[in-house]
Write a protein that holds these residues in place. Sequence first.
Motif, PDB file in Angstrom:
ATOM      1  N   PHE A   4       0.680  -1.271   0.085  1.00 23.52           N
ATOM      2  CA  PHE A   4      -0.078   0.226  -0.009  1.00 23.52           C
ATOM      3  C   PHE A   4       0.977   1.043  -0.004  1.00 23.52           C
ATOM      4  O   PHE A   4       1.778   1.323   1.018  1.00 23.52           O
ATOM      5  CB  PHE A   4      -0.617   0.154   1.201  1.00 23.52           C
ATOM      6  CG  PHE A   4      -1.964   0.981   1.120  1.00 23.52           C
ATOM      7  CD1 PHE A   4      -3.233   0.771   0.779  1.00 23.52           C
ATOM      8  CD2 PHE A   4      -1.576   2.389   1.188  1.00 23.52           C
ATOM      9  CE1 PHE A   4      -4.375   1.789   0.635  1.00 23.52           C
ATOM     10  CE2 PHE A   4      -2.770   3.572   1.146  1.00 23.52           C
ATOM     11  CZ  PHE A   4      -3.871   3.102   0.925  1.00 23.52           C
ATOM     12  N   LEU A   5       0.640   1.993  -1.034  1.00 21.58           N
ATOM     13  CA  LEU A   5       1.745   3.033  -1.108  1.00 21.58           C
ATOM     14  C   LEU A   5       1.054   4.433  -0.907  1.00 21.58           C
ATOM     15  O   LEU A   5      -0.137   4.723  -1.498  1.00 21.58           O
ATOM     16  CB  LEU A   5       2.286   2.997  -2.739  1.00 21.58           C
ATOM     17  CG  LEU A   5       3.129   4.327  -3.147  1.00 21.58           C
ATOM     18  CD1 LEU A   5       4.558   4.374  -2.142  1.00 21.58           C
ATOM     19  CD2 LEU A   5       3.453   4.243  -4.607  1.00 21.58           C
ATOM     20  N   CYS A   6       1.472   5.436  -0.095  1.00 28.15           N
ATOM     21  CA  CYS A   6       1.349   6.677   0.093  1.00 28.15           C
ATOM     22  C   CYS A   6       2.144   7.520  -0.380  1.00 28.15           C
ATOM     23  O   CYS A   6       3.425   7.503  -0.286  1.00 28.15           O
ATOM     24  CB  CYS A   6       1.140   7.010   1.781  1.00 28.15           C
ATOM     25  SG  CYS A   6      -0.274   6.165   2.589  1.00 28.15           S
ATOM     26  N   ALA A   7       1.858   8.301  -1.631  1.00 27.66           N
ATOM     27  CA  ALA A   7       2.705   8.752  -2.393  1.00 27.66           C
ATOM     28  C   ALA A   7       2.520  10.266  -2.508  1.00 27.66           C
ATOM     29  O   ALA A   7       1.548  10.591  -3.102  1.00 27.66           O
ATOM     30  CB  ALA A   7       3.034   8.186  -3.638  1.00 27.66           C
ATOM     31  N   VAL A  27      -1.375  -2.454  -4.230  1.00 32.41           N
ATOM     32  CA  VAL A  27      -2.887  -2.741  -4.205  1.00 32.41           C
ATOM     33  C   VAL A  27      -3.811  -1.703  -3.647  1.00 32.41           C
ATOM     34  O   VAL A  27      -4.809  -1.609  -3.829  1.00 32.41           O
ATOM     35  CB  VAL A  27      -2.995  -4.048  -3.004  1.00 32.41           C
ATOM     36  CG1 VAL A  27      -2.158  -5.253  -3.531  1.00 32.41           C
ATOM     37  CG2 VAL A  27      -2.527  -3.712  -1.670  1.00 32.41           C
ATOM     38  N   GLY A  28      -3.074  -0.572  -3.130  1.00 35.86           N
ATOM     39  CA  GLY A  28      -3.726   0.613  -2.622  1.00 35.86           C
ATOM     40  C   GLY A  28      -2.794   1.965  -2.663  1.00 35.86           C
ATOM     41  O   GLY A  28      -1.663   1.671  -2.752  1.00 35.86           O
ATOM     42  N   LEU A  29      -3.601   2.963  -2.775  1.00 37.72           N
ATOM     43  CA  LEU A  29      -2.803   4.227  -3.038  1.00 37.72           C
ATOM     44  C   LEU A  29      -3.499   5.320  -2.273  1.00 37.72           C
ATOM     45  O   LEU A  29      -4.536   5.653  -2.098  1.00 37.72           O
ATOM     46  CB  LEU A  29      -2.769   4.621  -4.504  1.00 37.72           C
ATOM     47  CG  LEU A  29      -2.149   5.916  -4.961  1.00 37.72           C
ATOM     48  CD1 LEU A  29      -0.612   5.739  -4.707  1.00 37.72           C
ATOM     49  CD2 LEU A  29      -2.437   6.485  -6.219  1.00 37.72           C
ATOM     50  N   THR A  68     -11.406  -1.454   4.546  1.00 35.05           N
ATOM     51  CA  THR A  68     -11.317  -1.748   3.069  1.00 35.05           C
ATOM     52  C   THR A  68      -9.944  -2.055   2.916  1.00 35.05           C
ATOM     53  O   THR A  68      -9.501  -2.860   2.094  1.00 35.05           O
ATOM     54  CB  THR A  68     -11.884  -0.514   2.446  1.00 35.05           C
ATOM     55  OG1 THR A  68     -13.126  -0.085   2.492  1.00 35.05           O
ATOM     56  CG2 THR A  68     -11.356  -0.606   0.788  1.00 35.05           C
ATOM     57  N   VAL A  69      -8.815  -1.113   3.376  1.00 37.16           N
ATOM     58  CA  VAL A  69      -7.178  -1.461   3.288  1.00 37.16           C
ATOM     59  C   VAL A  69      -7.012  -2.760   3.899  1.00 37.16           C
ATOM     60  O   VAL A  69      -6.129  -3.520   3.154  1.00 37.16           O
ATOM     61  CB  VAL A  69      -6.766  -0.207   3.839  1.00 37.16           C
ATOM     62  CG1 VAL A  69      -5.296  -0.393   3.679  1.00 37.16           C
ATOM     63  CG2 VAL A  69      -7.030   1.051   3.197  1.00 37.16           C
ATOM     64  N   LYS A  70      -7.665  -3.057   4.961  1.00 41.92           N
ATOM     65  CA  LYS A  70      -7.094  -4.376   5.605  1.00 41.92           C
ATOM     66  C   LYS A  70      -7.477  -5.500   4.523  1.00 41.92           C
ATOM     67  O   LYS A  70      -6.744  -6.536   4.478  1.00 41.92           O
ATOM     68  CB  LYS A  70      -7.793  -4.708   6.834  1.00 41.92           C
ATOM     69  CG  LYS A  70      -7.395  -5.691   7.762  1.00 41.92           C
ATOM     70  CD  LYS A  70      -8.267  -5.760   9.086  1.00 41.92           C
ATOM     71  CE  LYS A  70      -7.769  -7.067   9.775  1.00 41.92           C
ATOM     72  NZ  LYS A  70      -8.614  -7.182  11.116  1.00 41.92           N
ATOM     73  N   LEU A  93      -1.688  -1.867   9.989  1.00 43.40           N
ATOM     74  CA  LEU A  93      -2.271  -2.927   9.119  1.00 43.40           C
ATOM     75  C   LEU A  93      -1.163  -3.811   8.667  1.00 43.40           C
ATOM     76  O   LEU A  93      -1.806  -4.904   8.329  1.00 43.40           O
ATOM     77  CB  LEU A  93      -2.977  -2.381   8.115  1.00 43.40           C
ATOM     78  CG  LEU A  93      -4.518  -1.583   8.548  1.00 43.40           C
ATOM     79  CD1 LEU A  93      -4.944  -0.872   7.580  1.00 43.40           C
ATOM     80  CD2 LEU A  93      -5.489  -2.368   9.157  1.00 43.40           C
ATOM     81  N   PHE A  94       0.042  -3.447   8.353  1.00 45.16           N
ATOM     82  CA  PHE A  94       0.822  -4.103   7.589  1.00 45.16           C
ATOM     83  C   PHE A  94       1.947  -4.813   8.247  1.00 45.16           C
ATOM     84  O   PHE A  94       2.529  -4.526   9.220  1.00 45.16           O
ATOM     85  CB  PHE A  94       1.579  -3.156   6.707  1.00 45.16           C
ATOM     86  CG  PHE A  94       0.510  -2.079   6.025  1.00 45.16           C
ATOM     87  CD1 PHE A  94      -0.175  -2.321   5.006  1.00 45.16           C
ATOM     88  CD2 PHE A  94       0.655  -0.793   6.710  1.00 45.16           C
ATOM     89  CE1 PHE A  94      -1.155  -1.539   4.453  1.00 45.16           C
ATOM     90  CE2 PHE A  94      -0.117   0.312   6.127  1.00 45.16           C
ATOM     91  CZ  PHE A  94      -1.189  -0.146   5.138  1.00 45.16           C
ATOM     92  N   PRO A  95       1.797  -6.326   8.106  1.00 47.66           N
ATOM     93  CA  PRO A  95       2.830  -7.354   8.894  1.00 47.66           C
ATOM     94  C   PRO A  95       4.104  -6.766   8.761  1.00 47.66           C
ATOM     95  O   PRO A  95       4.743  -7.170   9.848  1.00 47.66           O
ATOM     96  CB  PRO A  95       2.422  -8.648   8.185  1.00 47.66           C
ATOM     97  CG  PRO A  95       0.966  -8.677   7.491  1.00 47.66           C
ATOM     98  CD  PRO A  95       0.990  -7.117   6.983  1.00 47.66           C
TER      99      PRO A  95
END
Length: 257
Positions: A4-7, A27-29, A68-70, A93-95
């Motif tokens: 999941f990228l925050c950019a 998979v998500g932005l 949703t992101v999960k 959320l991210f392992p």
Amino acid sequence: MKVFLCANNSVGLDVCRFLIEQGEEIVGLGIHDPATQKYTEEIIQVSKLPKERIFLASTLHHPNVIDTVKAFNAEMGIAAFWDTLLKPNFFNLFPRGCINFHGSYLPYNRGKNPNVWPIIEGTPAGVSLHYIDEGIDTGDLIARREIPVELTDTGGTLYEKTLFEITELFKETWPALKKGTHKQIRQNNKDATFHFGKEVDKLDQIDLDKLYKGGEIINRIRSRSYSNRSFAYFIKDGKKIYLNLSLSKSPDNNDQN
């Protein structure tokens, strides 16, 4: 790897493009809210994600967005030149953790305007990749690189160096980060410095009735000088006059005159 990228900014665009070239699955932005967006349309185009997988920064902590992101099952979150604080319900959320890009040589110059304070305070300049935790730029280091501050550097030139170096550092670190063979180092809080965004406002006005040391006045003006504008100013006859400093070395290093 699912990411999941925050950019934002050119760094976010370069990272988005790099991840896709490496065969990673974005998979998500996350994108900045409209007032602070830079290169956002380009990032969206490169990501090729549908609008239902794209989220504004101000919504990333909302419970429905979290759910949703999960469901995307991203292994890692990446915040590439991201300017909005991420909350625990998101970054946990991210392992494999959530990675932040910061434009300073951490633990120096946590917080805002890290390209300004090395010129003002003489602290090291640089770039860092670190895990996000509940503090501000306090998470464990993954990699960092120091950037030498030249006497001819301004806030603008140091910022441009930061954009380049942090992108290169990420690209070089990514193979180890993906494999999980990278180093993870706790920051030394004894050396830490921190600045709020509003602190640079105190640098901007030059008081014509105040005495300054030569080095101090030069550093204040150059730290706030950029190629397209300056933030340093003085007021005369009710008018605000801006000062933009351009510096260059003598073509002959032996020329002392």
